[in-house]
Write a protein that holds these residues in place. Sequence first.
Motif, PDB file in Angstrom:
ATOM      1  N   GLY A  50       0.822  -1.224   0.000  1.00  0.00           N
ATOM      2  CA  GLY A  50       0.000   0.000   0.000  1.00  0.00           C
ATOM      3  C   GLY A  50       0.849   1.264   0.000  1.00  0.00           C
ATOM      4  N   ASP A  51       0.588   2.118   0.971  1.00  0.00           N
ATOM      5  CA  ASP A  51       1.367   3.361   1.086  1.00  0.00           C
ATOM      6  C   ASP A  51       2.674   3.144   1.851  1.00  0.00           C
ATOM      7  OD1 ASP A  51      -0.238   5.081  -0.337  1.00  0.00           O
ATOM      8  OD2 ASP A  51      -1.521   5.512   1.388  1.00  0.00           O
ATOM      9  N   ALA A  52       2.892   1.906   2.310  1.00  0.00           N
ATOM     10  CA  ALA A  52       4.095   1.564   3.098  1.00  0.00           C
ATOM     11  C   ALA A  52       4.347   2.640   4.156  1.00  0.00           C
ATOM     12  CB  ALA A  52       5.281   1.335   2.175  1.00  0.00           C
ATOM     13  N   CYS A  53       5.550   3.190   4.227  1.00  0.00           N
ATOM     14  CA  CYS A  53       5.826   4.224   5.237  1.00  0.00           C
ATOM     15  C   CYS A  53       5.797   5.618   4.614  1.00  0.00           C
ATOM     16  CB  CYS A  53       7.181   3.974   5.901  1.00  0.00           C
ATOM     17  SG  CYS A  53       7.383   2.308   6.537  1.00  0.00           S
ATOM     18  N   GLY A  54       5.302   5.682   3.368  1.00  0.00           N
ATOM     19  CA  GLY A  54       5.084   6.984   2.738  1.00  0.00           C
ATOM     20  C   GLY A  54       6.348   7.711   2.301  1.00  0.00           C
ATOM     21  N   TRP A  55       7.461   6.997   2.136  1.00  0.00           N
ATOM     22  CA  TRP A  55       8.721   7.691   1.831  1.00  0.00           C
ATOM     23  C   TRP A  55       8.748   8.322   0.448  1.00  0.00           C
ATOM     24  CZ3 TRP A  55      14.096   5.864   3.866  1.00  0.00           C
ATOM     25  CH2 TRP A  55      14.054   5.815   5.275  1.00  0.00           C
ATOM     26  N   TRP A  56       7.937   7.808  -0.489  1.00  0.00           N
ATOM     27  CA  TRP A  56       8.009   8.413  -1.817  1.00  0.00           C
ATOM     28  C   TRP A  56       7.430   9.813  -1.776  1.00  0.00           C
ATOM     29  CZ3 TRP A  56      11.246   7.491  -5.342  1.00  0.00           C
ATOM     30  CH2 TRP A  56      11.081   8.015  -6.631  1.00  0.00           C
ATOM     31  N   TRP A 384      18.597  -3.313  10.825  1.00  0.00           N
ATOM     32  CA  TRP A 384      17.320  -3.457  10.131  1.00  0.00           C
ATOM     33  C   TRP A 384      16.244  -3.434  11.186  1.00  0.00           C
ATOM     34  CZ3 TRP A 384      16.265  -3.330   5.020  1.00  0.00           C
ATOM     35  CH2 TRP A 384      14.912  -3.511   4.695  1.00  0.00           C
ATOM     36  N   SER A 385      15.469  -2.357  11.329  1.00  0.00           N
ATOM     37  CA  SER A 385      15.363  -1.270  10.397  1.00  0.00           C
ATOM     38  C   SER A 385      15.070   0.016  11.184  1.00  0.00           C
ATOM     39  CB  SER A 385      14.241  -1.595   9.410  1.00  0.00           C
ATOM     40  OG  SER A 385      14.047  -0.559   8.492  1.00  0.00           O
ATOM     41  N   LEU A 386      15.065   1.143  10.502  1.00  0.00           N
ATOM     42  CA  LEU A 386      14.743   2.396  11.202  1.00  0.00           C
ATOM     43  C   LEU A 386      13.327   2.346  11.766  1.00  0.00           C
ATOM     44  CD1 LEU A 386      15.376   5.326  11.992  1.00  0.00           C
ATOM     45  CD2 LEU A 386      14.659   6.038   9.699  1.00  0.00           C
ATOM     46  N   LEU A 387      12.391   1.850  10.964  1.00  0.00           N
ATOM     47  CA  LEU A 387      11.001   1.790  11.420  1.00  0.00           C
ATOM     48  C   LEU A 387      10.350   0.526  10.864  1.00  0.00           C
ATOM     49  CD1 LEU A 387       8.887   4.517   9.534  1.00  0.00           C
ATOM     50  CD2 LEU A 387      10.956   3.491   8.648  1.00  0.00           C
ATOM     51  N   TRP A 392       7.590  -8.261   3.287  1.00  0.00           N
ATOM     52  CA  TRP A 392       7.450  -9.272   2.236  1.00  0.00           C
ATOM     53  C   TRP A 392       6.309 -10.253   2.536  1.00  0.00           C
ATOM     54  CZ3 TRP A 392       9.709  -6.745  -1.345  1.00  0.00           C
ATOM     55  CH2 TRP A 392      10.867  -6.021  -1.080  1.00  0.00           C
ATOM     56  N   ALA A 393       6.578 -11.563   2.506  1.00  0.00           N
ATOM     57  CA  ALA A 393       5.499 -12.548   2.655  1.00  0.00           C
ATOM     58  C   ALA A 393       4.800 -12.456   4.011  1.00  0.00           C
ATOM     59  CB  ALA A 393       6.057 -13.957   2.458  1.00  0.00           C
ATOM     60  N   HIS A 394       5.454 -11.842   5.003  1.00  0.00           N
ATOM     61  CA  HIS A 394       4.826 -11.682   6.314  1.00  0.00           C
ATOM     62  C   HIS A 394       4.017 -10.396   6.412  1.00  0.00           C
ATOM     63  CE1 HIS A 394       8.060 -14.573   7.373  1.00  0.00           C
ATOM     64  NE2 HIS A 394       7.137 -15.037   8.164  1.00  0.00           N
ATOM     65  N   GLY A 395       3.990  -9.630   5.349  1.00  0.00           N
ATOM     66  CA  GLY A 395       3.211  -8.391   5.356  1.00  0.00           C
ATOM     67  C   GLY A 395       3.602  -7.473   6.504  1.00  0.00           C
ATOM     68  N   TRP A 396       2.583  -7.003   7.235  1.00  0.00           N
ATOM     69  CA  TRP A 396       2.843  -6.065   8.335  1.00  0.00           C
ATOM     70  C   TRP A 396       2.950  -6.793   9.668  1.00  0.00           C
ATOM     71  CZ3 TRP A 396       4.335  -1.247   7.337  1.00  0.00           C
ATOM     72  CH2 TRP A 396       4.075  -0.737   6.058  1.00  0.00           C
ATOM     73  N   TYR A 403      11.853   2.353  15.470  1.00  0.00           N
ATOM     74  CA  TYR A 403      10.586   3.059  15.665  1.00  0.00           C
ATOM     75  C   TYR A 403       9.448   2.098  15.359  1.00  0.00           C
ATOM     76  CZ  TYR A 403      12.043   7.912  16.233  1.00  0.00           C
ATOM     77  OH  TYR A 403      12.546   9.077  16.735  1.00  0.00           O
ATOM     78  N   ALA A 404       8.442   2.054  16.233  1.00  0.00           N
ATOM     79  CA  ALA A 404       7.206   1.356  15.901  1.00  0.00           C
ATOM     80  C   ALA A 404       6.460   2.243  14.915  1.00  0.00           C
ATOM     81  CB  ALA A 404       6.367   1.161  17.158  1.00  0.00           C
ATOM     82  N   PHE A 405       5.890   1.627  13.884  1.00  0.00           N
ATOM     83  CA  PHE A 405       5.151   2.401  12.875  1.00  0.00           C
ATOM     84  C   PHE A 405       3.758   1.791  12.740  1.00  0.00           C
ATOM     85  CE2 PHE A 405       3.871   2.581   8.333  1.00  0.00           C
ATOM     86  CZ  PHE A 405       3.656   3.951   8.252  1.00  0.00           C
ATOM     87  N   ASP A 406       2.740   2.632  12.845  1.00  0.00           N
ATOM     88  CA  ASP A 406       1.363   2.158  12.682  1.00  0.00           C
ATOM     89  C   ASP A 406       0.944   2.462  11.250  1.00  0.00           C
ATOM     90  OD1 ASP A 406      -1.417   1.886  12.531  1.00  0.00           O
ATOM     91  OD2 ASP A 406      -1.660   2.400  14.653  1.00  0.00           O
ATOM     92  N   GLU A 407       0.824   1.421  10.435  1.00  0.00           N
ATOM     93  CA  GLU A 407       0.557   1.634   9.007  1.00  0.00           C
ATOM     94  C   GLU A 407      -0.860   2.161   8.751  1.00  0.00           C
ATOM     95  OE1 GLU A 407       1.049  -1.159  10.502  1.00  0.00           O
ATOM     96  OE2 GLU A 407      -0.367  -2.689   9.846  1.00  0.00           O
ATOM     97  N   ARG A 408      -1.741   2.086   9.774  1.00  0.00           N
ATOM     98  CA  ARG A 408      -3.092   2.635   9.561  1.00  0.00           C
ATOM     99  C   ARG A 408      -3.127   4.130   9.824  1.00  0.00           C
ATOM    100  NH1 ARG A 408      -4.257  -2.384  12.866  1.00  0.00           N
ATOM    101  NH2 ARG A 408      -2.739  -1.133  13.935  1.00  0.00           N
ATOM    102  N   THR A 409      -2.382   4.591  10.831  1.00  0.00           N
ATOM    103  CA  THR A 409      -2.447   6.017  11.194  1.00  0.00           C
ATOM    104  C   THR A 409      -1.203   6.796  10.771  1.00  0.00           C
ATOM    105  OG1 THR A 409      -1.356   5.603  13.297  1.00  0.00           O
ATOM    106  CG2 THR A 409      -3.780   5.411  13.261  1.00  0.00           C
ATOM    107  N   GLY A 410      -0.128   6.070  10.473  1.00  0.00           N
ATOM    108  CA  GLY A 410       1.132   6.742  10.132  1.00  0.00           C
ATOM    109  C   GLY A 410       1.927   7.161  11.366  1.00  0.00           C
TER     110      GLY A 410
END
Length: 440
Positions: A50-56, A384-387, A392-396, A403-410
């Motif tokens: 999806g939007d992953a960590c939004g780095w782009w 591995w890794s900053l956040l 990959w196959a394990h998804g999120w 850093y803990a990253f919440d992929e739903r809220t950012g």
Amino acid sequence: MRPEQQQRTFPDGFLWGTATSAHQVEGQNTNNQWWAWEQQGRVYQGDSSGDACGWWRDVAGDLDRAAALGQNAHRMSLEWSRIEPVEGQFDAVALARYRAILEHMHQRGITPMLTLHHFTNPLWLEAQGGWLHPATPQRFARYTEQVIAALGDCCQLWCTINEPSIYAGLSYAAGWWPPGRRQPRLALLVAGNMLRGHAAAATVIHRAGSQHQVGLVHNLHIYEPATLLPQDILTARLFDYTNNQAILNALTTGRLSPVFGLGQRTVPGLRDATDFFGLNYYTRSHVRFFSRSPTWILGHEFTPTDVEQSDMGADGKTYGEIYPAGLYQALERIYQQTGLPIYITETGLPDDDDDQRPRFLLRHLSAVHRALQRGIDVRGVFIWSLLDNFEWAHGWHLRFGLYAFDERTGERRLRPSGALYAIIARANALPALTRETGGF
Ligand code: IFM
């Protein structure tokens, strides 16, 4: 002061960083084979990058965080499918975006290390057979030429290919990654072609000037015989040969062993391709001679139940033993065999509640310090890794981040291990040796 009360310092200029890869953090990488695989629901619980960590969209905040933690380096990858979205057509906007990211790093005192291939292929390349196609190494070199022309003045540390043995094994032998093939013979052909790609890309990079340093990133997995029975010892050696030793031999001799397929064995440029060894170290597994469920050639891999494990391994398919001594063993082996300087381009563990990572860091970094004391030329460490990111196959479902990253809220939240790593990086030293901070 007694030696055990002293800080354990690292050499001046030692790189303290974290590592990421394009597909895992950028988001909306819609033009590669992984995105297509995710859309087919092939990732655990249907997860998608999806939007992953939004780095782009925006990377500045996370680079600020890395710099605030005292990190002086970051390893990231370039997404081939953005740079060459259609065969032979290169996207100046994508290259300019990467240039801006590298400038952000320099402004923050962060030395970049760039990886040219980290598991993802443009769809057009995948449609032609990906790394099975004999022309892929040359296509990879052509892409590298464009990258060096556009970004060569912003970066001097280059990793050509990330973990050929893992990419080849999981995609072509285990079938867990796209294209989901289960033919070990193909995996070996792919790994051989990736070594050809490494040589071809290194030739391009070296041509651009002696300031550029090139490495191959290898995941050195430790294979331990399950017992002292000769058949277990031999099977463990066979696993080690195909996954580790054959790659080390290729880098030092410039020739491919017949395990990578018959055909031309001397690879032009391979012998002088590698200026540093990129070591990814995670874990070990135990190996037993043929069981009823062989995972590879004539053997079965497993983790004993009585060892400390990370969040990895719960699915019974992957290995999660926390084994810091293996990092020392890997460093010693690589240095003895290759004599190359080593960057630890990845080490880390999935540990959502962060109850293991602080000790993991202390014990693994102690192994690095011990290696330095014994004269092994280690130049830096990238955790591995900053956040947390798309695993990959394990998804999120596996959380590797400082850093803990919440992929739903950012939302980003610093884990205690991130604060600990900052103390070490800023001091360029490990705390004094105690039972808690030292032994591995
Ligand atoms: O997330 C991966 C990375 O892409 C390559 N090395 C291992 C990491 C953790 O599994």
